[in-house]
Design an enzyme around this catalytic site. Structure first.
Site, PDB file in Angstrom:
ATOM      1  N   GLU A   1       0.969  -0.454  -0.218  1.00  0.00           N
ATOM      2  CA  GLU A   1      -0.059  -0.096   0.086  1.00  0.00           C
ATOM      3  C   GLU A   1       0.966   1.077  -0.007  1.00  0.00           C
ATOM      4  O   GLU A   1       0.830   1.721   1.127  1.00  0.00           O
ATOM      5  CB  GLU A   1      -0.704   0.029   0.934  1.00  0.00           C
TER       6      GLU A   1
ATOM      7  N   GLU B   1      -4.932  -8.828  -1.065  1.00  0.00           N
ATOM      8  CA  GLU B   1      -6.085  -8.434   0.635  1.00  0.00           C
ATOM      9  C   GLU B   1      -6.986  -8.716   0.406  1.00  0.00           C
ATOM     10  O   GLU B   1      -7.819  -7.453  -0.832  1.00  0.00           O
ATOM     11  CB  GLU B   1      -5.307  -7.203   0.931  1.00  0.00           C
TER      12      GLU B   1
HETATM   13  C1  BGP Z   1      -4.268  -2.899   4.847  1.00  0.00           C
HETATM   14  C2  BGP Z   1      -2.904  -3.168   5.208  1.00  0.00           C
HETATM   15  C3  BGP Z   1      -2.662  -4.856   6.490  1.00  0.00           C
HETATM   16  C4  BGP Z   1      -4.002  -4.932   7.116  1.00  0.00           C
HETATM   17  C5  BGP Z   1      -5.301  -4.870   6.162  1.00  0.00           C
HETATM   18  C6  BGP Z   1      -6.342  -5.066   7.293  1.00  0.00           C
HETATM   19  O1  BGP Z   1      -4.328  -1.993   4.879  1.00  0.00           O
HETATM   20  O2  BGP Z   1      -2.067  -3.645   4.049  1.00  0.00           O
HETATM   21  O3  BGP Z   1      -1.546  -4.565   6.952  1.00  0.00           O
HETATM   22  O4  BGP Z   1      -3.611  -5.620   8.940  1.00  0.00           O
HETATM   23  O5  BGP Z   1      -5.234  -3.460   5.677  1.00  0.00           O
HETATM   24  O6  BGP Z   1      -6.515  -3.797   8.081  1.00  0.00           O
HETATM   25  P1  BGP Z   1      -6.379  -3.697   9.752  1.00  0.00           P
HETATM   26  O7  BGP Z   1      -5.761  -4.627  10.221  1.00  0.00           O
HETATM   27  O8  BGP Z   1      -6.341  -2.546  10.441  1.00  0.00           O
HETATM   28  O9  BGP Z   1      -8.293  -4.476   9.899  1.00  0.00           O
END
Ligand code: BGP
Length: 497
Positions: free
Chosen positions: A192, A386
């Site tokens: 990201e 993701e």
């Molecule tokens: C993305 C990131 C991850 C992650 C995910 C979920 O933005 O690349 O590292 O954790 O989001 O977000 P969160 O962990 O805040 O629920």
């Protein structure tokens, strides 16, 4: 009728990141990373992202003064993959994973970031991880940098704001690529890359009050410029020494106009462009005109070396990977409209979508829209790296002497998103390489640092304070996803027929 399924060779798997998953933060010669000083927000509103992402010098000093504290700094323990990797990879193998996305903790390889020599013990850890993956025929998909710059670089050099960090990063790239290139066919440079804007500390090692006299936006874009150049140099190097493919990684924030008022439509278009500008830069190898216009209008002046733009142009990425969790609405006039959180953003609530406890609104159709938009724009292969749902969960007896979680909400979320991506591939002609859910095993959340925001097919027995056995338990979704992989999606795609 012919059974629906994904194209042969589709890469099914799951994703993690060292800073949230690995633990072993002070073992095996690892140095401090910025993530080791990221404080949990158990005492604040988990939907209030703005406050959470500003890290000051006093916060870092406080963290460094308490090296024994894993309660307020949960990324230090993560899910303890460092000690559970064999068991974890065996479970992924049992699910039939084709690919596993993980990151290499930079400070495990270069404890301070500017060290002369790498830490051999750190390199050996990833040798072992990759060897285990090979045993189960699982492809590694490595994110080179996922919120893990060594803390020393932040304190000594202001990390990515300083051009010297490109050189430190390239030492890390040379070392890891040389070491693992025979077994790795897919690399992502920066997770990201756009997140520098939303959490500059974790992404860029930028400590807010060290830049008091600077234009903060200029600091952010300067740091990002260094990452763009570093990403191009990493791509160049990987292509020189291997046949591997290199991807960028974008937070796919999908915005809808709240109404069909032209001003709302324009607002949504502007927001989408504000997201695309980062992938535009990495895919087309140049800053888009609308970003240059913003720099001009806001007086942002980036310092560049003469060859920077040439390097960016010469070594763009091979594919576009992205995260997608939910969509949001925007309006020109937001007065009286309800807001909700998304992935590190707050926007207008969509009355047609359901939100999770953290405010993220599930929207499978938004995934199809995102895939189509990205593919139409870039005409290069896409990779969803993701996608998932964070939920509070409870262990219950499984009737076989162990425990499980009845995570029906996860299953419903995945079904919707798998169908949407099939439609994008089959109906809309999108070239999609694969899908790695976030996160295949429970881990510490990035935004709120909570363990209780659970995404995995595998439950990790650990609470928000780090208490627990760290034992692993298969959730109901474990068998569901196993079947999805075994049938290449057919188990979901044909269920209504
Ligand atoms: C993305 C990131 C991850 C992650 C995910 C979920 O933005 O690349 O590292 O954790 O989001 O977000 P969160 O962990 O805040 O629920």
């Amino acid at each position: 009728m012919e059974k629906k399924q994904f194209p042969a060779g589709f890469l099914w798997g799951g994703a993690t990141a060292a800073n949230q998953f690995e633990g072993g933060w002070n073992e095996g010669g690892k140095g401090w990373s910025v993530a080791d000083c990221a404080r949990s927000h158990l005492d604040t509103d988990v939907k209030d992202y703005a406050k959470q992402n500003e890290v000051l010098m006093k916060d870092v000093e406080e963290a460094m003064a308490h090296p024994e504290d894993t309660v307020h700094y949960p990324k230090r323990h993560g899910s303890d993959f460092y000690h559970h990797y064999k068991e974890d990879i065996a479970l992924l193998g049992e699910m039939g994973f084709k690919v596993f996305r993980f990151s290499i903790a930079w400070s495990r390889i270069y404890p301070n970031g500017d060290d002369e020599k790498p830490n051999e013990e750190g390199l050996k850890f990833y040798d072992n991880v990759i060897a285990e993956l090979k045993k189960y025929h699982i492809e590694p998909l490595i994110t080179i940098s996922h919120y893990e710059p060594p803390l020393h670089l932040a304190l000594e050099y202001n990390c990515w704001y300083n051009r010297r960090t490109i050189g430190f990063f390239m030492n890390f790239v040379h070392t890891t690529v040389d070491r693992y290139k025979d077994d790795v066919h897919y690399w992502l440079t920066f997770n990201e890359v756009d997140s520098m804007i939303r959490h500059p500390y974790t992404t860029g090692g930028l400590i807010r009050d060290r830049f008091k006299d600077h234009n903060w936006d200029e600091v952010i874009f300067q740091s990002m410029h260094h990452q763009f150049v570093a990403s191009a140099l990493a791509t160049k190097y990987i292509h020189e020494v291997s046949d591997a493919k290199v991807g960028c990684m974008l937070t796919k924030l999908t915005y809808y106009p709240y109404s069909c008022r032209p001003e709302d439509v324009l607002e949504a278009q502007q927001r989408m462009r504000a997201t695309y500008c980062y992938s535009d830069t990495q895919v087309f190898g140049e800053y888009p005109s609308y970003l240059l216009a913003r720099f001009r209008n806001e007086g942002i002046e980036l310092k560049m070396e003469p060859d920077d733009l040439k390097i960016m142009k010469a070594y763009p990425v091979d594919f576009i990977s992205f995260s997608y969790y939910s969509s949001s609405c925007v309006a020109k006039n937001t007065e009286g409209l309800q807001t909700t959180a998304g992935n590190t953003v707050t926007a207008i609530k969509n009355p047609y979508l359901k939100a999770s406890e953290w405010g993220w609104q599930s929207d499978p159709t938004g995934l199809r829209i995102s895939l189509v938009d990205l593919y139409d724009r870039y005409r290069k292969p896409l990779f969803i790296v993701e996608n998932g749902l964070g939920e509070k969960e409870e262990l219950v007896p499984d009737g076989k002497g162990s425990y499980t979680v009845n995570d029906d909400a996860h299953i419903a979320y995945y079904k919707g998103h798998i169908k949407a991506m099939y439609d994008a591939v089959h109906e809309d002609g999108v070239d999609l390489m694969g899908y790695t859910s976030w996160a295949c095993i429970d881990l510490v959340s990035e935004s709120t640092k909570q363990m209780s925001k659970r995404y995995g097919f595998i439950y990790v027995d650990c609470d928000d304070y780090g208490n627990g056995t760290y034992n692993r338990y298969k959730k109901k979704s474990f068998d569901f996803y196993k079947e999805v992989i075994a049938t290449n999606g057919a188990s979901v795609l044909n269920e209504d027929e």
